[in-house]
Design a protein around this motif. Structure first.
Motif, mmCIF file in Angstrom:
data_model
loop_
_atom_site.group_PDB
_atom_site.id
_atom_site.type_symbol
_atom_site.label_atom_id
_atom_site.label_comp_id
_atom_site.label_asym_id
_atom_site.label_seq_id
_atom_site.Cartn_x
_atom_site.Cartn_y
_atom_site.Cartn_z
ATOM 1 N N LEU A 35 -18.508 -4.346 -13.289
ATOM 2 C CA LEU A 35 -19.045 -3.285 -12.433
ATOM 3 C C LEU A 35 -18.028 -2.921 -11.346
ATOM 4 N N VAL A 36 -17.395 -3.926 -10.749
ATOM 5 C CA VAL A 36 -16.346 -3.684 -9.748
ATOM 6 C C VAL A 36 -15.212 -2.897 -10.390
ATOM 7 N N ARG A 37 -14.808 -3.295 -11.591
ATOM 8 C CA ARG A 37 -13.737 -2.601 -12.327
ATOM 9 C C ARG A 37 -14.079 -1.129 -12.548
ATOM 10 N N LEU A 38 -15.321 -0.886 -12.977
ATOM 11 C CA LEU A 38 -15.767 0.481 -13.260
ATOM 12 C C LEU A 38 -15.722 1.340 -11.999
ATOM 13 N N ARG A 39 -16.239 0.819 -10.889
ATOM 14 C CA ARG A 39 -16.235 1.586 -9.628
ATOM 15 C C ARG A 39 -14.801 1.793 -9.119
ATOM 16 N N ALA A 40 -13.937 0.813 -9.337
ATOM 17 C CA ALA A 40 -12.534 0.942 -8.934
ATOM 18 C C ALA A 40 -11.836 2.022 -9.761
ATOM 19 N N LEU A 41 -12.098 2.045 -11.061
ATOM 20 C CA LEU A 41 -11.516 3.077 -11.925
ATOM 21 C C LEU A 41 -11.938 4.471 -11.469
ATOM 22 N N GLU A 42 -13.229 4.622 -11.121
ATOM 23 C CA GLU A 42 -13.725 5.909 -10.638
ATOM 24 C C GLU A 42 -13.023 6.302 -9.343
ATOM 25 N N ALA A 43 -12.835 5.338 -8.448
ATOM 26 C CA ALA A 43 -12.214 5.612 -7.146
ATOM 27 C C ALA A 43 -10.724 5.931 -7.277
ATOM 28 N N MET A 44 -10.065 5.380 -8.282
ATOM 29 C CA MET A 44 -8.623 5.601 -8.457
ATOM 30 C C MET A 44 -8.315 6.977 -9.067
ATOM 31 N N HIS A 45 -9.275 7.633 -9.687
ATOM 32 C CA HIS A 45 -9.097 8.969 -10.263
ATOM 33 C C HIS A 45 -7.888 9.045 -11.195
ATOM 34 N N GLY A 46 -7.636 7.989 -11.954
ATOM 35 C CA GLY A 46 -6.534 7.987 -12.901
ATOM 36 C C GLY A 46 -5.171 7.682 -12.302
ATOM 37 N N ASP A 47 -5.118 7.420 -11.002
ATOM 38 C CA ASP A 47 -3.839 7.075 -10.372
ATOM 39 C C ASP A 47 -3.384 5.695 -10.836
ATOM 40 N N SER A 48 -2.087 5.443 -10.733
ATOM 41 C CA SER A 48 -1.565 4.130 -11.090
ATOM 42 C C SER A 48 -1.836 3.151 -9.943
ATOM 43 N N PRO A 49 -1.831 1.861 -10.238
ATOM 44 C CA PRO A 49 -2.128 0.842 -9.220
ATOM 45 C C PRO A 49 -1.174 0.912 -8.025
ATOM 46 N N PHE A 50 -1.684 0.514 -6.859
ATOM 47 C CA PHE A 50 -0.879 0.431 -5.649
ATOM 48 C C PHE A 50 0.265 -0.556 -5.873
ATOM 49 N N GLN A 51 1.387 -0.281 -5.232
ATOM 50 C CA GLN A 51 2.540 -1.170 -5.290
ATOM 51 C C GLN A 51 2.770 -1.752 -3.902
ATOM 52 N N GLY A 52 3.419 -2.890 -3.838
ATOM 53 C CA GLY A 52 3.771 -3.490 -2.557
ATOM 54 C C GLY A 52 2.625 -4.262 -1.928
ATOM 55 N N ALA A 53 2.829 -4.623 -0.656
ATOM 56 C CA ALA A 53 1.865 -5.431 0.086
ATOM 57 C C ALA A 53 0.630 -4.617 0.450
ATOM 58 N N LEU A 54 -0.549 -5.249 0.316
ATOM 59 C CA LEU A 54 -1.818 -4.549 0.546
ATOM 60 C C LEU A 54 -2.730 -5.290 1.512
ATOM 61 N N CYS A 55 -3.583 -4.519 2.173
ATOM 62 C CA CYS A 55 -4.654 -5.062 3.008
ATOM 63 C C CYS A 55 -5.972 -4.738 2.318
ATOM 64 N N VAL A 56 -6.856 -5.714 2.227
ATOM 65 C CA VAL A 56 -8.165 -5.513 1.596
ATOM 66 C C VAL A 56 -9.253 -5.949 2.571
ATOM 67 N N THR A 57 -10.258 -5.095 2.719
ATOM 68 C CA THR A 57 -11.424 -5.413 3.539
ATOM 69 C C THR A 57 -12.652 -5.286 2.648
ATOM 70 N N ILE A 58 -13.499 -6.315 2.688
ATOM 71 C CA ILE A 58 -14.717 -6.341 1.872
ATOM 72 C C ILE A 58 -15.902 -6.566 2.802
ATOM 73 N N VAL A 59 -16.888 -5.684 2.720
ATOM 74 C CA VAL A 59 -18.125 -5.844 3.475
ATOM 75 C C VAL A 59 -19.255 -5.955 2.456
ATOM 76 N N ALA A 60 -19.791 -7.173 2.329
ATOM 77 C CA ALA A 60 -20.873 -7.435 1.377
ATOM 78 C C ALA A 60 -22.206 -7.267 2.096
ATOM 79 N N ARG A 61 -23.082 -6.474 1.517
ATOM 80 C CA ARG A 61 -24.388 -6.210 2.122
ATOM 81 C C ARG A 61 -25.477 -6.771 1.212
ATOM 82 N N PHE A 62 -26.293 -7.654 1.789
ATOM 83 C CA PHE A 62 -27.356 -8.311 1.049
ATOM 84 C C PHE A 62 -28.714 -7.790 1.495
#
Length: 135
Positions: A35-62
């Protein structure tokens, strides 16, 4: 880039072993990573993966447990009470990063800064933000 993965967040489950010694990922974990993969694919709009150093923020809502009183429910939604329960935040992060591998970035080794939080909310899910570390 930012996107939302609907549903109750799921942490990475421990590998299970068959009698012959082969290990496999539990079905619940595989389903959530897909499911995460599917939503990521939709968000990337066919772009290639990011290159280089990245920052990731995750907010989990229960979701707030239905057994909670109105007063306690309100406290949860106002962030006075946090979901200090399963899944562990490190397992949650691992499941999400594994789902993003090969789509948002080539390898999760590119993540040099990580921020994660667990909160209660009316609508359960995970909000995921990815940006270049240089920005």
């Amino acid at each position: 880039m930012q996107f939302f993965v609907e549903g109750i967040p799921v942490g990475k489950g421990r590998p299970r072993f068959m009698r012959n010694g082969h290990a496999y990922t539990p079905a619940k974990t595989r389903t959530y990573e897909n499911l995460v993969r599917l939503r990521a694919l939709e968000a990337m709009h066919g772009d290639s993966p990011f290159q280089g150093a990245l920052c990731v923020t995750i907010v989990a809502r229960f979701p707030v447990p239905v057994s909670y009183s109105k007063k306690r429910r309100l406290a949860c939604l106002q962030a006075s009470e946090k979901p200090a329960k399963k899944p562990d935040i490190d397992n949650l992060v691992k499941a999400i990063l594994d789902g993003l591998n090969g789509i948002v970035f080539d390898d999760d080794a590119q993540v040099v800064q990580l921020s994660a939080a667990k909160n209660y909310a009316e609508v359960p899910g995970c909000e995921i933000f990815v940006s270049n570390a240089d920005d």
